[in-house]
Structure formats: structure tokens, C-alpha cells
Design a protein around this motif. Structure first.
Motif, PDB file in Angstrom:
ATOM      1  N   TYR A  79       0.838  -1.195   0.000  1.00  0.00           N
ATOM      2  CA  TYR A  79       0.000   0.000   0.000  1.00  0.00           C
ATOM      3  C   TYR A  79       0.878   1.253   0.000  1.00  0.00           C
ATOM      4  O   TYR A  79       2.036   1.195   0.422  1.00  0.00           O
ATOM      5  N   ASP A  80       0.294   2.376  -0.418  1.00  0.00           N
ATOM      6  CA  ASP A  80       1.024   3.637  -0.299  1.00  0.00           C
ATOM      7  C   ASP A  80       0.790   4.237   1.087  1.00  0.00           C
ATOM      8  O   ASP A  80       0.124   3.632   1.931  1.00  0.00           O
ATOM      9  N   SER A  81       1.322   5.433   1.325  1.00  0.00           N
ATOM     10  CA  SER A  81       1.276   6.024   2.662  1.00  0.00           C
ATOM     11  C   SER A  81      -0.126   6.433   3.104  1.00  0.00           C
ATOM     12  O   SER A  81      -0.349   6.714   4.279  1.00  0.00           O
ATOM     13  N   ASN A  82      -1.093   6.444   2.174  1.00  0.00           N
ATOM     14  CA  ASN A  82      -2.473   6.776   2.505  1.00  0.00           C
ATOM     15  C   ASN A  82      -3.387   5.551   2.506  1.00  0.00           C
ATOM     16  O   ASN A  82      -4.608   5.692   2.565  1.00  0.00           O
ATOM     17  N   GLY A  83      -2.795   4.366   2.400  1.00  0.00           N
ATOM     18  CA  GLY A  83      -3.591   3.149   2.431  1.00  0.00           C
ATOM     19  C   GLY A  83      -4.160   2.727   1.095  1.00  0.00           C
ATOM     20  O   GLY A  83      -5.000   1.821   1.044  1.00  0.00           O
ATOM     21  N   ASN A  84      -3.705   3.352   0.001  1.00  0.00           N
ATOM     22  CA  ASN A  84      -4.160   2.943  -1.330  1.00  0.00           C
ATOM     23  C   ASN A  84      -3.369   1.724  -1.786  1.00  0.00           C
ATOM     24  O   ASN A  84      -2.139   1.673  -1.632  1.00  0.00           O
ATOM     25  N   LEU A  85      -4.060   0.760  -2.345  1.00  0.00           N
ATOM     26  CA  LEU A  85      -3.432  -0.492  -2.759  1.00  0.00           C
ATOM     27  C   LEU A  85      -2.506  -0.268  -3.952  1.00  0.00           C
ATOM     28  O   LEU A  85      -2.917   0.283  -4.971  1.00  0.00           O
ATOM     29  N   LEU A  86      -1.239  -0.687  -3.811  1.00  0.00           N
ATOM     30  CA  LEU A  86      -0.271  -0.620  -4.901  1.00  0.00           C
ATOM     31  C   LEU A  86      -0.074  -1.971  -5.567  1.00  0.00           C
ATOM     32  O   LEU A  86       0.134  -2.051  -6.769  1.00  0.00           O
ATOM     33  N   LYS A  87      -0.073  -3.032  -4.765  1.00  0.00           N
ATOM     34  CA  LYS A  87       0.048  -4.403  -5.289  1.00  0.00           C
ATOM     35  C   LYS A  87      -0.907  -5.277  -4.500  1.00  0.00           C
ATOM     36  O   LYS A  87      -0.817  -5.371  -3.286  1.00  0.00           O
ATOM     37  N   SER A  88      -1.817  -5.910  -5.224  1.00  0.00           N
ATOM     38  CA  SER A  88      -2.822  -6.731  -4.561  1.00  0.00           C
ATOM     39  C   SER A  88      -2.202  -8.034  -4.062  1.00  0.00           C
ATOM     40  O   SER A  88      -1.024  -8.320  -4.299  1.00  0.00           O
ATOM     41  N   GLN A  89      -3.002  -8.819  -3.415  1.00  0.00           N
ATOM     42  CA  GLN A  89      -2.568 -10.043  -2.726  1.00  0.00           C
ATOM     43  C   GLN A  89      -1.603 -10.888  -3.559  1.00  0.00           C
ATOM     44  O   GLN A  89      -1.839 -11.142  -4.733  1.00  0.00           O
ATOM     45  N   PHE A  90      -0.510 -11.311  -2.904  1.00  0.00           N
ATOM     46  CA  PHE A  90       0.451 -12.207  -3.540  1.00  0.00           C
ATOM     47  C   PHE A  90       0.931 -13.216  -2.497  1.00  0.00           C
ATOM     48  O   PHE A  90       0.856 -12.970  -1.294  1.00  0.00           O
ATOM     49  N   ASN A  91       1.406 -14.356  -2.974  1.00  0.00           N
ATOM     50  CA  ASN A  91       1.886 -15.413  -2.077  1.00  0.00           C
ATOM     51  C   ASN A  91       3.276 -15.079  -1.572  1.00  0.00           C
ATOM     52  O   ASN A  91       4.134 -14.624  -2.323  1.00  0.00           O
ATOM     53  N   ILE A  92       3.494 -15.332  -0.289  1.00  0.00           N
ATOM     54  CA  ILE A  92       4.807 -15.172   0.319  1.00  0.00           C
ATOM     55  C   ILE A  92       5.417 -16.529   0.609  1.00  0.00           C
ATOM     56  O   ILE A  92       6.529 -16.825   0.197  1.00  0.00           O
ATOM     57  N   SER A  93       4.694 -17.378   1.328  1.00  0.00           N
ATOM     58  CA  SER A  93       5.207 -18.724   1.613  1.00  0.00           C
ATOM     59  C   SER A  93       5.069 -19.573   0.358  1.00  0.00           C
ATOM     60  O   SER A  93       4.072 -19.524  -0.345  1.00  0.00           O
ATOM     61  N   GLY A  94       6.115 -20.359   0.094  1.00  0.00           N
ATOM     62  CA  GLY A  94       6.129 -21.137  -1.135  1.00  0.00           C
ATOM     63  C   GLY A  94       5.681 -22.571  -0.982  1.00  0.00           C
ATOM     64  O   GLY A  94       5.278 -23.211  -1.946  1.00  0.00           O
ATOM     65  N   ASN A  95       5.735 -23.114   0.238  1.00  0.00           N
ATOM     66  CA  ASN A  95       5.407 -24.521   0.456  1.00  0.00           C
ATOM     67  C   ASN A  95       3.949 -24.640   0.867  1.00  0.00           C
ATOM     68  O   ASN A  95       3.591 -24.456   2.019  1.00  0.00           O
ATOM     69  N   SER A  96       3.085 -24.956  -0.094  1.00  0.00           N
ATOM     70  CA  SER A  96       1.655 -25.005   0.182  1.00  0.00           C
ATOM     71  C   SER A  96       1.230 -26.308   0.842  1.00  0.00           C
ATOM     72  O   SER A  96       0.067 -26.466   1.210  1.00  0.00           O
ATOM     73  N   ASP A  97       2.151 -27.260   1.014  1.00  0.00           N
ATOM     74  CA  ASP A  97       1.809 -28.536   1.652  1.00  0.00           C
ATOM     75  C   ASP A  97       1.875 -28.458   3.172  1.00  0.00           C
ATOM     76  O   ASP A  97       1.453 -29.386   3.848  1.00  0.00           O
ATOM     77  N   GLN A  98       2.426 -27.373   3.708  1.00  0.00           N
ATOM     78  CA  GLN A  98       2.598 -27.235   5.148  1.00  0.00           C
ATOM     79  C   GLN A  98       1.787 -26.064   5.678  1.00  0.00           C
ATOM     80  O   GLN A  98       1.321 -25.220   4.919  1.00  0.00           O
ATOM     81  N   VAL A  99       1.641 -26.014   6.991  1.00  0.00           N
ATOM     82  CA  VAL A  99       0.958 -24.896   7.643  1.00  0.00           C
ATOM     83  C   VAL A  99       1.961 -23.757   7.807  1.00  0.00           C
ATOM     84  O   VAL A  99       3.027 -23.940   8.396  1.00  0.00           O
ATOM     85  N   ASN A 100       1.627 -22.594   7.279  1.00  0.00           N
ATOM     86  CA  ASN A 100       2.494 -21.418   7.341  1.00  0.00           C
ATOM     87  C   ASN A 100       1.751 -20.301   8.070  1.00  0.00           C
ATOM     88  O   ASN A 100       0.693 -19.855   7.610  1.00  0.00           O
ATOM     89  N   VAL A 101       2.298 -19.851   9.218  1.00  0.00           N
ATOM     90  CA  VAL A 101       1.582 -18.901  10.071  1.00  0.00           C
ATOM     91  C   VAL A 101       2.535 -17.880  10.698  1.00  0.00           C
ATOM     92  O   VAL A 101       3.750 -18.014  10.606  1.00  0.00           O
ATOM     93  N   TYR A 102       1.973 -16.885  11.366  1.00  0.00           N
ATOM     94  CA  TYR A 102       2.676 -15.894  12.175  1.00  0.00           C
ATOM     95  C   TYR A 102       3.773 -15.151  11.413  1.00  0.00           C
ATOM     96  O   TYR A 102       4.938 -15.150  11.806  1.00  0.00           O
ATOM     97  N   PRO A 103       3.419 -14.463  10.322  1.00  0.00           N
ATOM     98  CA  PRO A 103       4.445 -13.721   9.587  1.00  0.00           C
ATOM     99  C   PRO A 103       4.900 -12.474  10.334  1.00  0.00           C
ATOM    100  O   PRO A 103       4.159 -11.883  11.123  1.00  0.00           O
TER     101      PRO A 103
END
Length: 195
Positions: A79-103
Motif C-alpha cells: 500500500y502507499d502512505s495513505n492506504g491505497n493499494l499498490l500491489k494486490s494479494q500475492f503469495n509469500i510462503s512457497g510450500n503449500s503442503d505445510q501450515v504457514n503462520v505468524y508472519p
């Protein structure tokens, strides 16, 4: 700031973010619910936010799956400094077979960032992972292992030293130890050593 709320009946868990001016006046409050949360197949939980010197804000969160086979994954948005979306949702964790939490997320002055999180292989074996991104939210290399052992590793936090150093701390659930590791990133995605 970023947080998640829970309805009194426990039926909805959604992430939120608030942007404030330097004087503490609320600029905007926004839901950071993912498309999956909007569709009712996931809860958006455990958000973490970091703002770069240029005002760009990175928010990372866990999408907690409510229906099989939707897993718990770490996702993010910019987001920018006023809360406007610059890049929408994207994946961070790459291993989808496991539980990924607490970023946890940290940004450098130009907006590049690193996210760490807990990855669970079983209820008694969790490890700490991380991933580096450029300021546009593109991954710079694959996710990397911060700590992997037979013990539960959790509660990570991350900080950046300028644009070339990453400092990660985490706890060992089996012992009272607090662990730390420093990564040097002389070039995008390359880890030259650890201490």
C-alpha cells in the motif's frame, strides 16, 4: 498498524490496517481480507505491517483455511502512505503442503522487504522460514530456512540493516532459548553467510 478481529460468536476473523498521520490522526481504516476470506473459505489472521521511509507499507498475514484442501498460507499486499493499494494479494510462503503462520515483515528504506514466518510439519515440529522481496513485491530468490530442528521453533521477528543485512530472532519452544541469525545479502537473493 495491522491487526485482526474476531466476532463475538467466533464466526469471522478478518485482518484490518489503520494508517495515521504524524500527529496521530486516523487517515484510513481498511480491511485486508483476501479473496479467499471474502469467499468464506479462509480467515485472515496474524497480520504484520512495516512502512518504508518513502511511506510504502507492506502487510503480510496468514490465510487460515476453513475448508479442505485450502492450506494455511502467508500472503501479502503493498500500500502507499495513505492506504491505497499498490500491489494486490500475492503469495509469500512457497510450500503449500505445510501450515504457514505468524508472519513478521521488515522493510528497507527503499521499500524492499523480508518476511519470516513459522512453518509447521506437525504439532510438535515447527521451523522458521524467510523470503526476500524487491520493492515491487517480486520474490528475490526462493524461501530460505532460518532454523530447522527437531524442536518447535516459533515467534520469529525480523529487522533489516540498511539494504544488505537481515537480522532474525526466534524462540525455541522446547528450551527457554532465544536464537538469532544475521544474513548478509550482497546481491538480490544471495545469502553470503550466517552468524
Amino acid at each position: 498498524i495491522a491487526y485482526h478481529n474476531i466476532n463475538a460468536d467466533g464466526t469471522s476473523r478478518r485482518g484490518w490496517a489503520n494508517w495515521y498521520s504524524a500527529s496521530g490522526t486516523l487517515i484510513v481504516e481498511k480491511s485486508i481480507a483476501s479473496a479467499e476470506a471474502e469467499a468464506g473459505v479462509a480467515w485472515t489472521r496474524y497480520p504484520s505491517a512495516s512502512m518504508a521511509a518513502n511511506g510504502t507499507t507492506v502487510i503480510a498475514w496468514t490465510d487460515q483455511g476453513l475448508v479442505s484442501p485450502f492450506p494455511n498460507q502467508v500472503r501479502g499486499a503493498i500500500y502507499d502512505s495513505n492506504g491505497n493499494l499498490l500491489k494486490s494479494q500475492f503469495n509469500i510462503s512457497g510450500n503449500s503442503d505445510q501450515v504457514n503462520v505468524y508472519p513478521e515483515v521488515a522493510t528497507d528504506p527503499a521499500g524492499a522487504f523480508v518476511v519470516t514466518w513459522t512453518q509447521g510439519f506437525s504439532s510438535s515440529n515447527t521451523d522458521i522460514y524467510g523470503r526476500q522481496f524487491d520493492a515491487a513485491g517480486n520474490p528475490v530468490g526462493a524461501e530460505f530456512v532460518v532454523s530447522a530442528s527437531a524442536n518447535d521453533q516459533g515467534d520469529s521477528d525480523v529487522a533489516l540493516q540498511g539494504s544488505n543485512g537481515v537480522f532474525v530472532v526466534w524462540g525455541d519452544e522446547t528450551t527457554p532459548d532465544i536464537n538469532a541469525r544475521f544474513y548478509s545479502f550482497p546481491g538480490p537473493g544471495s545469502i553470503s553467510g550466517t552468524v
